[in-house]
Design an enzyme around this catalytic site. Structure first.
Site, short mmCIF file in Angstrom:
data_model
loop_
_atom_site.label_atom_id
_atom_site.label_comp_id
_atom_site.label_asym_id
_atom_site.label_seq_id
_atom_site.Cartn_x
_atom_site.Cartn_y
_atom_site.Cartn_z
N CYS A 276 0.79 -1.24 0.00
CA CYS A 276 0.00 0.00 0.00
C CYS A 276 0.82 1.28 0.00
O CYS A 276 0.75 2.06 -0.96
CB CYS A 276 -0.95 -0.01 1.19
SG CYS A 276 -1.95 -1.48 1.23
C1 UGA Z 1 -1.55 0.45 5.43
C2 UGA Z 1 -2.41 1.37 6.30
O1 UGA Z 1 -1.92 1.37 7.65
C3 UGA Z 1 -3.86 0.92 6.28
O2 UGA Z 1 -4.67 1.86 7.02
C4 UGA Z 1 -4.35 0.89 4.82
O3 UGA Z 1 -5.69 0.43 4.74
C5 UGA Z 1 -3.45 -0.07 4.04
O4 UGA Z 1 -2.09 0.40 4.11
C6 UGA Z 1 -3.95 -0.08 2.61
O5 UGA Z 1 -3.86 0.96 1.95
O6 UGA Z 1 -4.54 -1.06 2.18
P1 UGA Z 1 -0.41 -1.95 5.80
O7 UGA Z 1 0.24 -1.76 4.47
O8 UGA Z 1 -1.04 -3.25 6.12
O9 UGA Z 1 -1.55 -0.84 6.03
O10 UGA Z 1 0.73 -1.75 6.87
P2 UGA Z 1 1.11 -0.74 8.04
O11 UGA Z 1 0.87 -1.37 9.34
O12 UGA Z 1 0.52 0.59 7.83
O13 UGA Z 1 2.70 -0.67 7.83
C7 UGA Z 1 3.26 -0.25 6.59
C8 UGA Z 1 4.76 -0.20 6.68
O14 UGA Z 1 5.20 0.85 7.51
C9 UGA Z 1 5.42 -1.47 7.25
O15 UGA Z 1 6.54 -1.80 6.46
C10 UGA Z 1 5.85 -1.06 8.63
O16 UGA Z 1 6.98 -1.77 9.08
C11 UGA Z 1 6.17 0.41 8.41
N1 UGA Z 1 6.09 1.22 9.64
C12 UGA Z 1 4.90 1.38 10.27
C13 UGA Z 1 7.22 1.84 10.13
O17 UGA Z 1 8.34 1.72 9.57
N2 UGA Z 1 7.12 2.59 11.27
C14 UGA Z 1 5.94 2.78 11.91
O18 UGA Z 1 5.92 3.51 12.93
C15 UGA Z 1 4.81 2.14 11.41
#
Ligand code: UGA
Length: 447
Positions: A276
């Site tokens: 995403c």
């Molecule tokens: C993300 C959004 O959080 C959802 O709300 C959205 O619906 C989804 O994309 C989508 O568009 O379908 P997701 O891709 O499952 O969800 O993952 P996240 O939990 O948001 O994490 C994304 C990335 O950011 C991961 O690689 C995670 O490790 C990284 N991240 C997250 C960080 O590096 N630091 C943080 O503080 C949080």
């Protein structure tokens, strides 16, 4: 009580399947359809085609009680037998970053053909992430052309973006922060609002009613904001590393207590991955360019995310010098914990660079091993546990913050590694403890 509307869901990836199972678990009749016969066969057996906590039990139950059916490439039947159709097909990136609408095109044409045979009012809801203008300029004309009917009169059209996170997608399905409904016509927006009021009762989240384009943009703005928060804190981490005694974890903790900022998505690390954020940030950059606005901010967010994972390789080189012939352990392959998804996983550029530098890689992940094997084949070695992975290695890089890795003590690294060099790419280990016993480097920790 009025009869519940029947629902069809076209495309059963994360979003489609969680939506379908979510409605089916609350007693709605749901018919889903997907072009991937293998995926459908698994779903029919009650097995989700991807790793997602809590989903397997409910999928099995809804398949067994008959509330959920899944068809192979049968959009027409799904539409004809239901009242509301969700479009949840993928919208991948093209090489130039803009979104590829081929699946949206096909599905909206197929739905349009089915609508031509329908007598009752039907609502089409776009849940796929699509750039502003897509539903008005692509979905609506396809539906109208194929059905020879008029949008807003014979059928309704809405945009209802999803905010599910992989790894907690099923929980999020029932616990939304808000519901966004963009509608072409009042009647279809009212129908979808009524559906969600019933679905979430009695814990109704705020509902935002808006135009199609605003709803489409909300999804991108949301993901771009979260990606920006991550690239921002990674920038602060990179600054911290230059300042002896500075620690990004404490900076983030203090910042997060400011109510205007909030504590979430301030975990510094090796960058964001997944299906995403990378795709959506790129698509928003491309879309705003097409509308005549070049976003420097979003371009910087993206650029930083490209360089951030390679810091793990830099750290390795600082410790080991030439990496040729060195054994490097990789702990974690999935783009984040609780998923086996490796799309845009930050580990991919890390491993590719380490291989280029001549290192030998041994990797372990609690659930993404098969996925990794399909990507790296025999270019790297695979371990069956974290301890086996670090055995006799010259350095270990923690890439995904799985709970299992948090349990590793400094002694585990000391006892098993050839050289106790640990790089914490996700800040899960306490530098005070680990740096006393190991040669320890962590993102955002100024030694
Ligand atoms: C993300 C959004 O959080 C959802 O709300 C959205 O619906 C989804 O994309 C989508 O568009 O379908 P997701 O891709 O499952 O969800 O993952 P996240 O939990 O948001 O994490 C994304 C990335 O950011 C991961 O690689 C995670 O490790 C990284 N991240 C997250 C960080 O590096 N630091 C943080 O503080 C949080």
């Amino acid at each position: 009580m009025l009869e519940k509307p029947k629902i069809s869901v076209i495309g059963v990836g994360y979003v489609g399947l969680c939506t379908a199972v979510g409605f089916a678990s609350k007693g709605y009749t749901v018919i889903s359809s997907d072009v991937d016969a293998e995926k459908v066969a698994k779903i029919k057996e009650g097995i989700p085609p991807f790793h997602e906590p809590s989903l397997p039990e409910m999928l099995k139950q809804t398949i067994e009680n008959g509330n959920l059916k899944c068809l192979v490439n049968h959009t027409e039947k799904a539409v004809l037998e239901t009242d509301i159709t969700y479009i949840a097909v993928g919208t991948p990136s093209k090489p130039n970053g803009s979104i590829d609408l081929q699946f949206i095109e096909t599905v909206s044409n197929d739905i349009g053909k089915a609508l031509s045979q329908k007598r009752n009012y039907h609502v089409v809801v776009v849940k796929s992430t699509v750039v502003p203008g897509t539903v008005q300029n692509t979905v609506k004309p396809n539906l109208e052309k194929q059905s020879e009917k008029r949008c807003g009169e014979d059928f309704g059209l809405c945009v209802n973006p999803e905010f599910l996170r992989q790894g907690s997608a099923f929980y999020d399905t029932f616990n939304a922060d808000r519901v966004v409904i963009g509608s072409f016509d009042q009647k279809s927006g009212d129908a979808i609002e009524a559906l969600y009021k019933e679905f979430y009762y009695p814990k109704l989240p705020p509902i935002i009613r808006t135009s199609l384009a605003t709803a489409e943009l909300i999804k991108y703005a949301n993901n771009a904001m979260l990606a920006t928060k991550i690239s921002f804190i990674n920038t602060i981490a990179n600054i911290c590393e230059k300042i002896p005694g500075a620690d990004v974890k404490t900076v983030a903790k203090a910042m997060g207590l400011d109510k205007r900022i909030g504590p979430l998505f301030l975990d510094a690390g090796l960058g964001y991955g997944g299906s995403c954020f990378p795709k959506d940030v790129k698509a928003l950059i491309a879309c705003s360019k097409a509308f005549g606005y070049a976003s420097e901010l979003l371009e910087s967010v993206e650029n930083l995310n490209h360089t951030q994972p390679l810091k793990a390789v830099e750290f390795c080189k600082q410790q080991l010098g030439n990496l040729s012939g060195k054994n490097i352990a990789i702990l974690g392959l999935a783009f984040k914990p609780d998923t086996d998804d490796m799309r845009e996983a930050r580990v991919v550029p890390i491993i590719n660079q380490l291989l280029l530098e001549g290192a030998t890689i041994i990797a372990y992940d609690p659930v993404a091993m098969n996925m990794a094997k399909s990507i790296f084949q025999d270019k790297i070695q695979y371990a069956s546990s974290a301890i086996r992975c670090i055995k006799n290695t010259d350095a270990a890089i923690l890439v995904t913050e799985w709970e299992e890795f948090k349990k590793l003590a400094p002694e585990d690294f000391l006892k098993n590694m050839r050289q106790p060099i640990l790089i914490d790419g996700r800040r899960i280990y306490d530098p005070e403890i680990y740096s006393k016993k190991l040669n320890f480097t962590a993102i955002g920790f100024g030694k």
